[in-house]
Design an enzyme around this catalytic site. Structure first.
Site, PDB file in Angstrom:
ATOM      1  CD  GLU A  77      86.330  39.507  20.344  1.00  0.00           C
ATOM      2  OE1 GLU A  77      86.631  38.696  21.241  1.00  0.00           O
ATOM      3  OE2 GLU A  77      85.239  39.508  19.768  1.00  0.00           O
ATOM      4  CG  ASP A  78      84.887  44.298  19.603  1.00  0.00           C
ATOM      5  OD1 ASP A  78      85.405  43.511  18.779  1.00  0.00           O
ATOM      6  OD2 ASP A  78      83.807  44.070  20.176  1.00  0.00           O
TER       7      ASP A  78
END
Ligand code: MN
Length: 736
Positions: A77-78
């Protein structure tokens, strides 16, 4: 201080036989490498977060796959890493878990709500396949909630609300009591910071006293158990958690002193339920139990597997408190829920009985999450989905929505009227109809979870007494009752005035002279133990005081006897009804029965007169005017009490009011009769409320139908229509 990966590994090694610690180390290095340079809102290195999540998972005694996924959960996600890279390094199992934990890519044309809904839907779908997804997600959320102080208040409130709506209930559903409690208290603190502060101050002020009481209770239990040779593992004492305390105070509108379980003790017994019951008998021997508060969740476990005995007793100082009794094993399940059941993956285990445990667990989880699975299949729309997800998590209530999307929480069985009153008293009072999901429904329709309800109102419209038969919330009930009693009073004053006027005219006394004489009326009122002239009129309207007696007081005995029309004329019926015709009524010569079943005019049950039929009114005690059909066999008897008979007439049916009438049809005994009759009724566009068929002893068919008609003419049409159906022998109206 940042937790060290070696500490986490040590924990996993302590909890599990022969874990793959190399996997955890690799996941750690991978995560550290890719999150390098990233910071949290607190200014700490980002890596703190995945490490803490992994630590929570280790504390939950989950396997190394879960712990490793905890370390990797934010990587896709990051950072720039994609799922294929994860797969090439860590294999399919971890990839599946990470994917389940990764939010969907930001889609700019989706609203914030839709994005949230899509994310939760994705997570729920993933956790059906592998429950570890949700355990890791909960650990992730817990750490974020614990470290929220660096975020802006609005963001904190939003995340906390989501936690309260979705994650805490999921934890509860999975039996994870400890997780749920912490999530709830943290949410409470961040959504309502002021109330949280206030309440925790209040509790803290009492804490030393409460803890002293708890200590005394604990040592009492401990010595009594020893005296009776009942083994015990631990005795714990606690003050109620702030969020559940706050909810209780708000819901029951009580003071903190009245909370039954403000303090509670928990007795953990060895692993045999017989010790629980033994302990219970010792506890009930020390203190008096409150009978209706005893619950045996051991014999009948809650559906999230929770098992415990709960009892409330009255302590020595009169302070009630709760005692929970359970075995060590039950306690672990109460605290950790499904996480307590978690076992190794099959490949790690030689013993086949472990496979069975795993299978059982899978079944359990499936059962717990089944409603969520069903929801995901039924609903295509993601916003619908999140709404129904919230609903399924709280099965005791129904949640309905306004057309604007506002959620209204109601008890099961609530109707659109409850909904209307929940929005605003004014909306309830003027409610004349409702749409559920766009369709017009009857006001008594039971609301289902997720219904969108639109309330139709008409200005100046009024509540109906009938509503009391189907509202369930106290707000609606109280408001309707209040309205009825006010309305009843003003109606009865109005009716009392008319009746007194009429009586005065009968005595050839100026009704104006009588009714305008406030002083005299007040004096007469006082004679009856009433304080005001208005009360006297109300009493006449209710039928408690007869206008004739009031007139007698007004005129004095002598004058009264002189003017008494009954003495002047031979029959009451001649004068009475004629005089009534002459003197009352609005332009007509009779009291107009407004509509059906008004507050002070009710239809007699014995004859259930139909609009259009000849009727007569009887002033009954406390019920106002009861309207009978002139043909009713009871009327002749009522005539004896001639002072109470009044002439009445139907008002115009401007509201299209309908009335239910039961009809009995005798038919030949052959098939299709019921269908033929209901068809005949439907053909002339008449509502059928109920229909049932029977066969009588002499082999004729008996069909009872309840139809909804406007008036006598309408009913006559219905009857002649039924008479035309082949096979019908006779048609008869009931209750006439
Ligand atoms: Mn995270």
């Amino acid at each position: 201080m940042m937790i060290r990966i070696e500490d986490i590994i040590e924990k996993v090694e302590g909890n599990r036989p022969d874990p793959d610690t190399e996997l955890i180390r690799r996941a750690y290095l991978f995560s550290a490498l890719h999150h390098r340079g990233q910071k949290r809102a607190s200014g700490e290195p980002y890596l703190v977060h995945p490490l803490e999540v992994a630590n929570i998972l280790a504390d939950m005694r989950l396997d190394e796959v879960s712990v490793s996924t905890g370390l990797l959960h934010d990587v896709v996600e990051d950072t720039l890493v994609d799922l294929d890279t994860i797969r090439s390094y860590f294999g399919d199992e971890i990839t599946l878990l990470v994917d389940g934990l990764t939010k969907i890519a930001h889609i700019s044309n989706l609203s914030k709500e839709k994005q949230q809904a899509e994310n939760v839907r994705k997570m729920v779908l993933a956790m059906i396949t592998d429950v570890r997804v949700v355990l890791i997600k909960l650990a992730d959320r817990l750490h974020n909630m614990r470290t929220m102080q660096f975020l802006k208040p609005e963001k904190r409130a939003r995340i906390a609300q989501e936690t309260l709506d979705i994650y805490a209930p999921i934890a509860h559903r999975l039996g994870m009591g400890k997780m749920r409690s912490e999530l709830e208290d943290l949410s409470f603190q961040n959504i309502y910071p002021e109330e949280y502060k206030k309440l925790s101050k209040e509790v803290d002020a009492r804490r030393p006293e409460l803890e002293a009481i708890l200590e005394r209770i604990k040592s009492m239990i401990s010595s009594k158990l020893a005296e009776n040779d009942v083994p015990v593992v631990a005795i714990e004492g606690r003050v109620k958690r702030l969020y559940s305390l706050w909810k209780k105070l708000k819901k029951q509108k009580i003071a903190i002193e009245q909370v039954y379980d403000l303090i509670a003790t928990r007795i953990i017994t060895p692993n045999d339920r017989k010790y629980c019951y033994l302990t219970l008998s010792v506890v009930h021997d020390i203190w008096t139990p409150v009978p209706e508060r005893f619950k045996d969740w051991i014999a009948i476990p809650r559906d999230n597997l929770y098992q415990s005995l709960h009892t409330s007793v009255i302590g020595d100082g009169g302070q009630p408190f709760e005692v929970q009794i359970r075995t060590e094993e039950m306690h672990q399940i109460a605290e950790e829920g499904v996480a307590a059941h978690w076992k190794y993956k099959e490949k790690k285990l030689g013993a086949s009985d472990e496979d069975e445990t795993l299978d059982e667990l899978r079944k359990t989880v499936e059962k717990l999450l089944l409603p969520l699975v069903e929801t995901t299949e039924v609903n295509e729309d993601s916003e619908d989905f999140i709404e129904s997800l919230k609903l399924d998590l709280y099965p005791k209530d129904v949640y309905a929505f306004t057309p604007m999307g506002k959620v209204i929480q109601l008890p099961k069985g609530a109707t659109p009227l409850d909904f209307a009153y929940a929005i605003h008293s004014e909306v309830g009072d003027t409610c004349t109809g409702a749409k559920i999901n766009g369709r017009i429904v009857q006001l008594r329709t039971e609301i289902q979870n997720g219904d969108v309800i639109e309330i139709l109102t008409t200005p100046n419209s009024k509540p109906s007494r009938d509503w009391l038969n189907f509202v369930v919330t106290s707000k609606a009930r109280n408001r309707i009752r209040h309205w009825i009693s006010e309305q009843q009073r003003s109606d009865s004053i109005e009716l009392g005035r008319k009746l007194l006027e009429k009586e005065a005219e009968r005595f050839r006394v100026s009704s104006k002279k009588l009714l305008n004489n406030e002083v005299e009326l007040k004096k007469i009122a006082n004679d009856y133990g009433l304080s005001r002239a208005e009360d006297l009129l109300a009493s006449i309207g209710y039928g408690k005081t007869l206008p004739r007696n009031v007139l007698s007081k007004f005129l004095g005995a002598e004058k009264f006897a002189e003017l008494d029309p009954d003495k002047r004329n031979q029959t009451r019926l001649e004068t009475g009804i004629k005089a009534v015709r002459k003197f009352i009524g609005l332009g007509e010569d009779a009291i107009i029965v407004k509509g059906v079943d008004n507050l002070l005019t009710t239809r007699a049950r014995c004859c259930n007169p139909l609009r259009g039929e000849d009727i007569v009114g009887y002033i009954s005690l406390g019920k106002g005017i009861v309207v009978h059909s002139k043909k009713c066999k009871n009327v002749r008897q009522l005539m004896i009490n001639k002072d109470r008979i009044v002439e009445v007439d139907w008002a115009k049916n401007d509201k299209d009011e309908i009335q239910s009438v039961a009809i009995m049809v005798t038919t030949e005994n052959r098939t299709g009769m019921l269908a033929g009759i209901t068809n005949a009724i439907a053909e002339i566009k008449t509502g059928i409320r109920d229909a049932r068929a029977n066969v009588s002893r002499d082999d004729t068919g008996i069909i009872e139908v309840t139809v909804e008609v406007y008036d006598k003419k309408h009913l006559d049409r219905v009857i002649s229509s039924i008479e035309k159906v082949p096979g019908v022998i006779a048609v008869e109206r009931q209750n006439a």
